[in-house]
Motif scaffolding. Structure first.
Motif, mmCIF file in Angstrom:
data_model
loop_
_atom_site.group_PDB
_atom_site.id
_atom_site.type_symbol
_atom_site.label_atom_id
_atom_site.label_comp_id
_atom_site.label_asym_id
_atom_site.label_seq_id
_atom_site.Cartn_x
_atom_site.Cartn_y
_atom_site.Cartn_z
ATOM 1 N N LEU A 183 0.829 -1.209 0.000
ATOM 2 C CA LEU A 183 0.000 0.000 0.000
ATOM 3 C C LEU A 183 0.861 1.256 0.000
ATOM 4 C CD1 LEU A 183 -2.888 -0.859 2.465
ATOM 5 C CD2 LEU A 183 -2.982 -0.626 -0.018
ATOM 6 N N VAL A 196 -9.122 -7.853 0.581
ATOM 7 C CA VAL A 196 -9.704 -6.948 -0.415
ATOM 8 C C VAL A 196 -10.296 -5.718 0.276
ATOM 9 C CG1 VAL A 196 -11.502 -6.672 -2.167
ATOM 10 C CG2 VAL A 196 -10.189 -8.789 -2.060
ATOM 11 N N ALA A 197 -11.077 -5.963 1.327
ATOM 12 C CA ALA A 197 -11.753 -4.852 2.012
ATOM 13 C C ALA A 197 -10.754 -3.838 2.544
ATOM 14 C CB ALA A 197 -12.611 -5.398 3.157
ATOM 15 N N GLU A 198 -9.606 -4.317 2.990
ATOM 16 C CA GLU A 198 -8.648 -3.403 3.614
ATOM 17 C C GLU A 198 -7.664 -2.767 2.643
ATOM 18 O OE1 GLU A 198 -6.771 -4.741 7.169
ATOM 19 O OE2 GLU A 198 -8.677 -4.874 8.219
ATOM 20 N N THR A 199 -7.512 -3.341 1.433
ATOM 21 C CA THR A 199 -6.450 -2.813 0.579
ATOM 22 C C THR A 199 -6.910 -2.277 -0.781
ATOM 23 O OG1 THR A 199 -6.010 -4.997 -0.344
ATOM 24 C CG2 THR A 199 -4.721 -4.370 1.576
ATOM 25 N N CYS A 200 -8.070 -2.695 -1.267
ATOM 26 C CA CYS A 200 -8.394 -2.384 -2.664
ATOM 27 C C CYS A 200 -9.347 -1.198 -2.811
ATOM 28 C CB CYS A 200 -9.012 -3.608 -3.343
ATOM 29 S SG CYS A 200 -7.895 -5.009 -3.374
ATOM 30 N N GLU A 213 -16.392 -0.603 -1.204
ATOM 31 C CA GLU A 213 -17.433 -0.346 -0.207
ATOM 32 C C GLU A 213 -18.818 -0.686 -0.765
ATOM 33 O OE1 GLU A 213 -14.968 1.714 -0.652
ATOM 34 O OE2 GLU A 213 -14.053 1.982 1.333
ATOM 35 N N ALA A 271 -13.003 -0.223 6.354
ATOM 36 C CA ALA A 271 -11.813 -1.031 6.622
ATOM 37 C C ALA A 271 -10.592 -0.432 5.927
ATOM 38 C CB ALA A 271 -12.043 -2.469 6.135
ATOM 39 N N ARG A 272 -10.831 0.124 4.738
ATOM 40 C CA ARG A 272 -9.715 0.614 3.927
ATOM 41 C C ARG A 272 -9.069 1.855 4.550
ATOM 42 N NH1 ARG A 272 -9.911 2.910 -1.485
ATOM 43 N NH2 ARG A 272 -12.004 3.505 -0.881
ATOM 44 N N GLU A 273 -9.914 2.783 5.004
ATOM 45 C CA GLU A 273 -9.376 3.996 5.616
ATOM 46 C C GLU A 273 -8.591 3.637 6.877
ATOM 47 O OE1 GLU A 273 -12.348 3.765 4.218
ATOM 48 O OE2 GLU A 273 -11.632 5.016 2.568
ATOM 49 N N ARG A 309 -7.138 0.883 7.561
ATOM 50 C CA ARG A 309 -5.909 0.172 7.212
ATOM 51 C C ARG A 309 -4.832 1.142 6.741
ATOM 52 N NH1 ARG A 309 -2.129 -1.881 6.795
ATOM 53 N NH2 ARG A 309 -1.453 -3.995 6.352
#
Lengths: 331, 329
Positions: A198, A218-222, A240, B268-270, B272
């Protein structure tokens, strides 16, 4: 997103095997924008890795590939080998799941980085050495100068994956194709490698296609996700949106089958049945036999990708009947 | 209440020595796979054992059923000293404690039909009269939701999830009171995993089984277990009630482990992108574990004292034991 960096159009891959033709990828279309992270997700046999490997033409000879893979206006599937070699490893680089089998065991890491620099840059020897040290530092390998002369077996699993990422970054690619880069790693090491990827994406402005079976990753990186099933693209859209308001019954079922969705100790919701065999063509939706939303036409007519929100496409007749997982606005 | 009690169990494996090591008379090194582990398994509970590769969780599981003989320590099953059992008594113990393995492909005999595999387990332990074996095989297949005609088929005719059901049926054949499952769903896809998890939950409720569930997957442990023991480099660093432990982990390693698990959840993305990696560094070699607390070289709150002595697994002012001298209350 303006002009996409990479456009994959109606990609089909058929393997000729002793037991007949296997349709591993069946008409997959998606774009990757500059600086964007796209997750390609699916279970084993969904065709996600084959799709990824078809982009830089890394499949075996028994694979028949059709469709178009447009990179800066040229079709990677048809350009001459020589031009492809200039792009592959240069502008488009790849990271594999198993660093031990992707790295050359009899060459020091430094030499494996140097190979890429020789092929894709015109640096002299001293500059290449400086760049190699810089790259190992970039991926978080300490005492880089000593590490350059070491062989892959002298690295731990996490360090090998870092070394492979360093090799892939050598020629400053605009697009990184990562095939399950953290699946073989422990969760704390996976966490470190994802953090690194990232960070590289945001610092170097690189785009990435990340193949994984882990929806959490996927949820945390894409930024966006493309869900695959039985060689077909089910659904694609912003992460999202897809996870909060899935528009394909398979995406919905996959999300529901994960632990953590309901209360601890509660029964999970498995997907009944097995993925279809891909050695014979499936007439309707490939997921229909396992789908709790299936209607008669699902088994006879193949649904086409339809837009349900800007950039959110799905190929499912039940798209509007699926419940939202998170109340809109609550997220 | 306590079904199985483990006290100070250790298991070491001799490391391979090169010719130079032998000639120069260097002492043989040992891999400290499991060190001084004490733990109790309570009747009717699901106990999770989690840790990353090389933490000794599988070795520990195999010690529990005596697939490995521990080098030190004691294991008591319903009060009896397991390590001293011989002959019929040992066979009887084996009947009561069964194991389910990770690889459903490798743990079934490919040349035996499913019916024969189950019948073998039934006859070795003489669970039912010979005449009743076919009926019991049907019952077992029904229990794990496999069709009755599965008995005449061979393992290769089944999918991974179905094979794991066969493995579970074989374990259940001898009516055990304790099942030790070593990564039973790790080789399966998420959607299939869920059905095997459900099978375990259902069997536990129906048969009152006690379950030891060994896995690296924290999401599964959180969902399935009542209590959880966290292992790091051969030792338990923390053990407590699952829900409480996940809500407020006490050991810095447990905290890092839980933070590192990627989740499907809103924003989750923010979250992370705004955090650092949960923990730096890698697992040290079990050939040369660091002195003192094995986690101290990676620990964000380590002090010089952490390298001095191995911290004991104690309550330290909290509701469950933790092996960290920096924790209090």
């Amino acid at each position: 997103m303006n002009t996409p960096l990479l456009q994959v159009q109606d990609l089909r891959v058929t393997f000729t095997t002793g037991r007949g033709a296997v349709h591993a990828v069946d008409g997959v279309t998606f774009d990757v924008g500059a600086g964007e992270v796209l997750g390609l997700v699916g279970e084993s046999g969904s065709g996600k890795s084959v799709t990824l490997r078809a982009i830089p033409r890394l499949l075996h000879d028994n694979a028949a590939v059709s469709g178009r893979v447009l990179w800066h206006g040229q079709d990677l599937l048809t350009i001459p080998d020589e031009r492809l070699r200039a792009i592959r490893g240069g502008q488009v680089a790849m990271v594999f799941q198993e660093p031990m089998s992707a790295l050359n065991p009899v060459l020091p890491i430094g030499m494996q980085i140097d190979e890429v620099l020789v092929a894709h840059t015109d640096m002299d020897r001293a500059a290449r050495r400086r760049r190699a040290i810089e790259l190992l530092g970039l991926v978080g390998i300490a005492s880089a100068a000593t590490r350059l002369d070491q062989y892959p077996h002298e690295f731990s699993g996490g360090m090998r994956q870092r070394a492979m990422i360093a090799i892939s970054l050598a020629a400053q690619p605009a697009l990184l194709l990562a095939d399950e880069p953290t699946t073989a790693l422990d969760v704390t090491i996976q966490d470190q490698i994802l953090t690194l990827l990232l960070q590289l994406v945001s610092e170097l402005g690189m785009a990435m296609v990340l193949v994984t079976h882990d929806l959490g990753v996927v949820a945390e990186t894409c930024d966006r996700v493309a869900v695959m099933y039985a060689g077909r693209l089910c659904e694609t859209g912003p992460v999202e949106l897809v996870f909060n308001r899935p528009r394909h019954a398979y995406t919905d079922a996959l999300l529901r089958s994960m632990p953590g969705d309901g209360a601890a100790g509660a029964m999970l919701t498995p997907i009944p049945g097995q993925p279809p065999r891909i050695d014979s063509p499936v007439p309707g939706c490939a997921f229909a036999p396992r789908c709790s939303y299936a209607e008669p036409r699902c088994t006879t007519e193949r649904p086409v990708l339809t837009a349900y929100a800007p950039g959110h496409d799905s190929a499912c007749y039940a798209a509007t009947r699926l419940p939202a997982r998170v109340e809109e606005g609550a997220a | 209440m306590t079904l199985l009690a483990v006290e100070g169990v250790s298991k070491r494996f001799p490391a391979r020595r090169g010719l130079v090591d032998v000639l120069s008379g260097r002492p043989r090194q040992a891999v400290h796979a499991v060190e001084q582990v004490s733990l109790e398994v309570r009747r009717g509970e699901t106990l999770g054992i989690v840790g990353e590769s090389g933490c000794g969780k599988s070795t520990f599981a195999r010690c529990l059923v005596r697939l490995y003989e521990p080098d030190e320590g004691a294991i008591r099953f319903e009060g009896a000293d397991v390590l001293a059992l011989q002959g019929d008594a040992r066979r009887n113990f084996n009947r009561h404690v069964q194991m389910v393995f990770q690889d459903p492909y490798g743990s079934l005999n490919p040349r035996m039909t499913v019916g024969d595999t189950l019948a073998e387990a039934l006859s070795v332990h003489a669970v039912v009269a010979r005449a009743q074996v076919p009926a019991r095989v049907r019952e077992l297949l029904d229990l794990v939701h496999l069709p009755a005609d599965a008995a005449e088929r061979y393992p290769h005719e089944f999918s991974g999830g179905q094979r794991q059901r066969i493995g579970i049926a074989r374990a259940l054949a001898v009516e055990p009171s304790l099942i030790i499952a070593d990564e039973p769903v790790s080789a399966l896809d998420v959607s299939v995993q869920a059905s095997i998890v459900n099978l375990f939950l259902e069997l536990q409720a129906r048969l009152g089984l006690t379950l030891v569930f060994i896995t690296h997957d924290l999401r599964l442990v959180k969902h399935m277990t009542h209590r959880v023991a966290v292992m790091y480099l051969g030792r338990i660093v923390e053990v407590g009630p699952t829900a409480d432990l996940f809500a407020a982990p006490r050991h810095p390693y447990t905290q890092a482990l839980i933070r590192a698990v990627p989740h499907v959840k809103p924003a989750a993305r923010e979250a992370r992108r705004n955090r650092q990696a949960a923990v730096t560094g890698e697992l040290p070699s079990p050939l040369k574990p660091p002195p003192g607390c094995a986690f101290h070289p990676r620990c964000p709150i380590a002090q010089p004292a952490c390298a001095q002595a191995v911290p004991a697994l104690e309550d330290r002012g909290g509701a469950w034991p933790v092996a960290c001298i920096r924790v209090s209350g």
